[in-house]
Design an enzyme around this catalytic site. Structure first.
Site, mmCIF file in Angstrom:
data_model
loop_
_atom_site.group_PDB
_atom_site.id
_atom_site.type_symbol
_atom_site.label_atom_id
_atom_site.label_comp_id
_atom_site.label_asym_id
_atom_site.label_seq_id
_atom_site.Cartn_x
_atom_site.Cartn_y
_atom_site.Cartn_z
ATOM 1 C CG HIS A 458 -2.478 0.326 1.012
ATOM 2 N ND1 HIS A 458 -2.574 1.425 0.183
ATOM 3 C CD2 HIS A 458 -3.547 -0.012 1.070
ATOM 4 C CE1 HIS A 458 -4.032 1.629 -0.176
ATOM 5 N NE2 HIS A 458 -4.553 0.629 0.738
ATOM 6 C CG ASP A 462 -3.417 5.454 -2.900
ATOM 7 O OD1 ASP A 462 -2.750 5.142 -1.826
ATOM 8 O OD2 ASP A 462 -3.579 6.488 -3.174
#
Length: 487
Positions: A458, A462
């Site tokens: 992450h 995104d």
């Protein structure tokens, strides 16, 4: 006078600092040529043969089969010069890196890395008669040496050329010479099976040629141990882990079976644990109708016609789809540099694929996959898979990946949340392709359905980027013609 030189475990490359001795290829008293392989070792990356840069007579070996040695620890000593292997290419005197005295120079290949050599043919092993150099009988019992703080952990020689006259080593009369000699086992898998079940190979006489211990022999010994016959069986004895120990309060307990976490399994454990510690991962998944992909593969593999060629596997098609997706979403072909606090996007796609072998899970890497078509990728996957199962993969073929494809569908499961192969940024998981009810063109039909999952770092992107990547993969699976835009 011949001079005794010490050969140490060389730098194995790829950041490897230790290796496990799998099998000795020479014995004390053997004559070896320059660059002749003398021992087979297993590292965290692969199984390799280590060549000795000196030619002469082996006078001592250090480390038992199954033990681990750090880089720089003594492997063996070789007597070079007159009376010891001069016909094999060794000179006389002393050379760099050797231990001993004398003048002049010793002929040596100067090799310091595994796999490097002069390319000269390896001379056939032969035994030599005892001379002044090997007048004393070889001691085949490990002798514990006092640790030297300056040189690190001490390594006991498996076979020394001679024993000290003032401190002879006594051998119990109940132990035969066969027990003290080298174990007649060729297969590393047989050794591993014996270690895992506490079978002492030195107490066994194999049923193979010249007493070779076969897998069937070890399995028979294991059955005897499990059936309670191990105590009276002359061919096998239980290892230390099978011994019961008294616990506190005079309550006896049986110790758990312990398996060393080293080699390939240890490397995998370290990498997975590091991935969990350092990478904030997330997973998304989607079901896709793979009916058209399977039909396209069948058409590619149909015989006859100008486009006929080698068979193309489903994994090769999925790998080609991955390279097309990574070209559209380069964020997932990257890694994070923690020290510089930077995301490093990589121009080439070195595609790893998970392969299960008898030695554990390995991830061979297809180099420059972005420049290959499905046929080329498939051929390279087949080559690497065969090498992985045979234990012939080199460290270079197991490192440097930028993205990994994990086809866990071969195990008969539908879905999974893969752990990212550190230091990569993502891994695509593929489940089994099975007939399922599916709404196709507004009607219920039986279609070939596959579940795809993407675990991603992450920090590099995104959910929108990860979802777009996975959706593009699914679109290509459902409509292979989508790939035509990138070909």
């Amino acid at each position: 006078m011949p001079q005794v030189l010490e050969f140490k475990l060389p730098d194995l490359g790829e950041g490897l600092t230790e290796a496990e001795i799998v099998r000795w290829l020479v014995e004390v008293g053997d004559v070896v040529a320059i660059d002749q392989p003398v021992v087979e070792v297993e590292t965290a990356k692969a199984m390799v043969e280590v060549p000795c840069p000196y030619g002469g007579v082996v006078t001592a070996r250090f480390g038992e089969e199954g033990s681990e040695l750090p880089v720089g620890a003594p492997l063996l000593t070789v007597a070079v010069g007159s009376g010891g292997g001069a016909d094999e290419g060794a000179g006389s005197g002393s050379g760099s890196g050797g231990a001993g005295s004398g003048a002049g120079e010793v002929e040596s290949s100067g090799n310091v890395l595994v796999g490097y050599g002069t390319g000269a043919p390896v001379a056939r092993r032969r035994r030599v008669r005892p001379t002044a150099l090997t007048a004393s009988a070889p001691v085949r019992v490990p002798v514990a040496a006092a640790p030297d703080p300056a040189s690190g952990p001490a390594v006991a020689p498996v076979q020394a050329a001679s024993a000290s006259a003032s401190a002879p080593v006594s051998v119990p009369g109940s132990v035969s010479d066969a027990v003290l000699g080298p174990v007649a086992v060729v297969s590393p898998l047989v050794r591993k099976l014996a270690r895992e079940h506490g079978v002492d190979l030195r107490q066994m006489v194999g049923s193979g040629p010249d007493g070779l211990i076969l897998r069937a022999d070890v399995e028979s010994a294991i059955r005897a141990l499990e059936g309670g016959a191990g105590a009276s069986s002359p061919t096998a004895v239980p290892g230390p882990e099978a011994v019961t120990e008294p616990a506190s309060g005079a309550v006896a307990r049986q110790s758990a079976h312990r398996i060393p976490l080293r080699g390939v399994r240890g490397a995998v454990a370290d990498k997975l644990a590091r991935s969990r510690r350092e990478i904030p991962d997330a997973t998304c998944w989607v079901d896709a109708d793979a009916t058209e992909l399977m039909a396209a593969r069948a058409a590619m593999n149909s015989t006859g016609g100008p486009a006929a060629g080698p068979k193309v596997s489903v994994l090769a098609l999925l790998a080609r789809i991955c390279t097309a997706a990574l070209a559209r979403f380069p964020e997932l072909n990257s890694m994070v540099d923690l020290e510089a606090r930077e995301i490093v996007r990589l121009p080439e796609v070195h595609l790893g694929f998970a392969a299960q072998t008898e030695r554990g899970l390995v991830v061979p890497v297809v180099r420059d996959a972005q420049a290959r078509n499905a046929e080329s990728i498939g051929a390279e996957i087949a080559r690497l898979t065969e090498a992985a199962r045979a234990g012939r993969l080199t460290p270079a073929e197991l490192t440097g990946g930028t993205f990994t494809l994990n086809n866990y569908g071969v195990f008969g499961v539908d879905g999974s949340t893969p752990i990212i192969n550190h230091p990569e940024a993502a891994m695509l998981g593929v489940g089994r392709i099975v007939p399922k009810p599916w709404v196709h063109q507004g009607e219920l039909a039986v279609r070939q359905v596959v579940q795809l999952s993407l675990t991603f770092d992450h920090r590099v992107c995104d959910g929108g980027t990860a979802g777009g990547f996975l959706r593009y993969i699914a679109d290509c699976v459902e409509q292979p013609a989508v790939l035509l835009r990138t070909l």
